[in-house]
Each structure stands twice: as C-alpha cells, then as structure tokens.
Design an enzyme around this catalytic site. Structure first.
Site: not given
Length: 477
Positions: A28, A220
């Site tokens: 991420d 997301e």
C-alpha cells in the site's frame, strides 16, 4: 545493483542493455517527495526511499523496526487498543501549510471493520512523529454512536458507514484540504480537513460525504490527484481482494469537484457502485465490476523464444493483484507516475513496489505504460516505428484470479489490425493512436519502453476505451 545512466534514455540505437533494479516491499505505498528524494510508507509502518523511482532502499519493513515514532506502541496505544491489533495498515503523508509533515495512520481488527484513523506531526519526514490523536473510528460488534451530516446521532452500521482506514489526504485547486478514506464495509467517504493543522473541520458529521461503495463490496484504497491540465480530480481505487487469488485491480473515476460526484468513462455516477444487502465481499463483485475505468488486471508478459527457457526472476514475469496505489505528478517534466504494490504469477503472497509512467489520452483519461519505469520519455515516432507485429492484451472488466496471456496481432501500413484481434488504427500527432475494435474507440499513446525480459527497448502502446473503460496494451515483437 544500480542502473547505469547510459541505460536511461531510449532514443539511441537499440542494443542489449541490462538494467538492474533495487526493489523494496512496501504494501500500500503512499508517496511523497522531499527535496530530491521520494519516500513511500505503507502498511505495518514499512518505508522505503528512492532518488529515481527505479532503485529503492528499504528503511523499515515492519512495526518492530519502524523509524517514524520513538515508541510507537506507547504513543499510539489508543489506536491499537481500539483496533484490537498490534499492527498498522495503510498510511498516507503530506506537507501542510505550516511546513510540517503530517502522517495519517490507521488500524483495523481485520475480520471486522473495527478501525480507526489517526494523525501525527513531525518537523522532518524522518520523524520523530508526535501523535495528535484519533480523528474517525468505525466498529465491529460493539455499539458506536456517530453524528450524520445534519448532526443527528445514529448507531454505526457497517453496511452503509465506512470502515475508518485507508486515508488519502490531498489539496484541491483552491487550497482546501481533504481526506478520502474507506475500505469495503459502507464504502468510500470524504472529509474536509483544516489545511493549517490537519484536523477535521466541524459541521460535516462524523464521517463526511459518501462517494461510492457499500454493503461490504470489495472497494478500497482511494487516492485522489488533481490535474491542472484537465481540471479533473482523479479518484483511484482498488477493486477485489488483495490476495494473489482474489483479482485486486486498480480503477479510476473523475470529477470536477474534490467531493464528487465522480464518473467513469461509461458515464456511471460512482455513487451507484455498490453491492446489495445480504451479500459479502467477493459475492458483490458482479455488481461493482461494471464501474470505473480498469487500468489493468492480472497478466503474464510475453516471452520471446530467446528467453522462453531462461531462468527469469518471477517478479519480471507479470503482475497479479496489483493495487493500492498512490500517484506522483512531476511539475517540471509533466510526467505522471503510478506507484503500487504487486504480487506475481506463481509466487504466492510475496510482493514488491512497482512504478509505471502514466499518460493522459485525448479523452483526458489515464493510460498506464505496460512496463515498469526505467527513465523513459515519450518521444516523436514515425510510421516505421509503429508498424509490425505485437503481443496484445485486453484487460477486460473482470475481478478474478485468472492470469491473462497476450495474443498476437499485426499493425499494417494500411491502418488495419489483423491476427487474433481484428480492427483498424489511426496513428497521429507523432505518438497518439486511436484503435477501433468492433466499433469501440480506444485512445492512447505509443511509447518506447525497456522490455525487462528481452533486455532491449521496444515499442509499446497503451489505450483506454472511450465508452467502455477497458484498457488494451501492445508490446512490439
């Protein structure tokens, strides 16, 4: 291993060039540039840095050896206790008007949306960061009260309220500060922040405004970038599950306003992108797969006869479940870079950071270059450069674990495309291309790139469907 400077350009005569990379593993990755150095932070407080977006040096790879806080378990105790966890998930950071660096961190229990986003501040990007507290929370089983946008008190419902993780902080064109956030659960939301100290502005309710998602659909990792060239805010998202068998893929929508509404190439209002009550996670993919421009999916690079039987690094063979990206825009060069983590074919859950250059096509949509960035610049090409045989892939709209293979097509002088796919193309303005397949127009660019397996430069193209939001790539043989 470094990359020789002589290997960066790709306008000279083609020759075998062995470009090597220093890779890092940061899940991420959220990027920030400080002076001449790029820094990325991600889940588990992992960090890495780079001077060139090609070679990365790991700073930390877990909470146990993180460098941002003097005593993270003590300073962020409230977050860890609320999230019922010992680790941290995706972070983001930004430099605010006061000249200080603000780190937005998050925690989550994992099997439920028991999450929280907090923030911390430091004078330097290396820290030490000092905690400023939690700014938004979500809940699993225990009752959590919140205020809606009208100030009315309600009880948290994970079907419609956001999981308080995955913060992404950005300035809009007017200097206002925003945080887009959320993962699965009730969807993606946005809150306006105070640009002077990073806190949440009052009067928005607890969670702010909903942008898309809901009913535990697998959406997301929001990230927003404003383009002065187009006047659009581009919202990047990851659809699907993040594991190697769950089809994680990046998508994009855009808006003229930071808080939406956001639309995709098909004209869909992303507020309608959500699941249905009673289904969960992957069972919702059939509803969300038709929203958002899909940048690319799982794929395996084509191999030449020369390297088909060679022992190649698995991380060079293709990408699986690539996602949770950030974006960097270089104002001096006008280049856009997509920074993300990826897993790889037949390699389990191991992952690395990748950086690909992006281009705006004539529809003002982003298209992603097929190969990782090695310093290339888009150039002016001629018909001879682009005519020939290509390996071709259609990335489709699916969210699945299948690793797509390339097929064979030929671009001919008369503007026709033959082979496994048939159509026509128009080469224009020295690097732009329109491709027509079954009446759908795909717009994008040609760009010469370094083929990591053939160790040579070759022409590639990357295009996006004007009306279907599907990406096509080609790699010249």
């Amino acid at each position: 291993m470094g990359m020789a400077l002589s290997a960066v350009g790709c306008n000279s005569k083609e020759e075998k060039v062995d470009i090597t990379f220093e890779n890092a593993s940061v899940h991420d990755p959220a990027i920030i540039k400080v002076q001449d150095t790029f820094y990325i932070t991600g889940s588990h407080m992992a960090e890495a840095k780079s001077k060139d977006l090609i070679n990365w040096t790991s700073i930390s790879d877990s909470v146990s050896n993180q460098k941002l806080f003097e005593n993270i378990k003590t300073e962020l105790k409230d977050a860890l206790e609320w999230g019922k966890t010992s680790t941290f998930w995706a972070s983001d950071w930004i430099k605010l008007n006061d000249g200080k660096y603000y780190l937005y961190y998050c925690v989550c229990e994992g099997s439920s949306p028991q999450g929280a986003i907090g923030y911390a501040v430091a004078d330097d990007i290396d820290g030490p960061f000092k905690n400023l507290g939690l700014i938004v929370k979500s809940s699993g089983e225990e009752e959590l009260k919140y205020n809606d946008e009208n100030g009315e008190e309600k009880i948290y419902d994970s079907n419609v309220n956001p999981n308080a993780i995955d913060p992404a902080v950005f300035y809009d064109a007017d200097g206002k500060l925003w945080m887009m956030y959320g993962s699965y659960s009730g969807g993606i939301y946005i809150l306006e922040l105070n640009p002077n100290n990073g806190s949440v502005k009052e009067g928005q309710g607890t969670y702010g405004e909903k942008i898309l998602g809901g009913y535990h659909s697998e959406i997301e990792a929001p990230y927003v970038i404003y383009s002065k060239e187009t006047g659009y805010y581009y919202l990047f998202l990851s659809f699907g599950g993040l594991t190697s068998d769950a089809g994680y893929n990046m998508r994009v929508a855009r808006s003229k306003n930071p808080d939406g509404p956001y639309y995709d190439a098909m004209g869909n209002d992303m507020i309608d992108c959500k699941g249905v009550r009673g289904k969960f996670l992957a069972a919702q993919n059939e509803y969300i797969m038709n929203y958002g421009n899909k940048l690319f999916g799982n794929f395996r690079y084509p191999l030449s006869e020369e390297n088909e039987n060679s022992i190649l690094d698995p991380s060079d063979l293709g990408y699986v479940s690539a996602g949770h990206n950030s974006v960097y825009y270089d104002e001096e060069t006008g280049r856009y870079f997509l920074i993300f983590h990826s897993r790889f074919p037949d390699s389990g859950e191991s992952h690395q950071v990748r950086v690909h250059q992006m281009y705006l096509n004539e529809d003002d949509w982003f298209v992603v270059s097929p190969y990782r960035y090695t310093g290339e610049s888009i150039d002016k090409y001629n018909e001879k450069d682009i005519i020939g045989e290509y390996s071709f892939i259609n990335h489709g709209r699916e969210i699945w674990d299948i690793v797509n293979e390339f097929s064979d097509v030929t671009f001919k002088k008369d503007g026709t495309i033959t082979g496994d796919i048939e159509g026509t193309f128009e080469f224009k303005e020295e690097n732009k291309v329109d491709i027509n397949i079954d009446g759908e127009i795909y717009k994008g660019v040609f760009v010469k790139q370094y083929d990591i397996n053939r160790k040579d430069y070759t022409m590639t193209f990357t295009v996006m469907g004007s009306n279907n939001g599907i990406a096509l790539w080609g790699i010249k043989k």
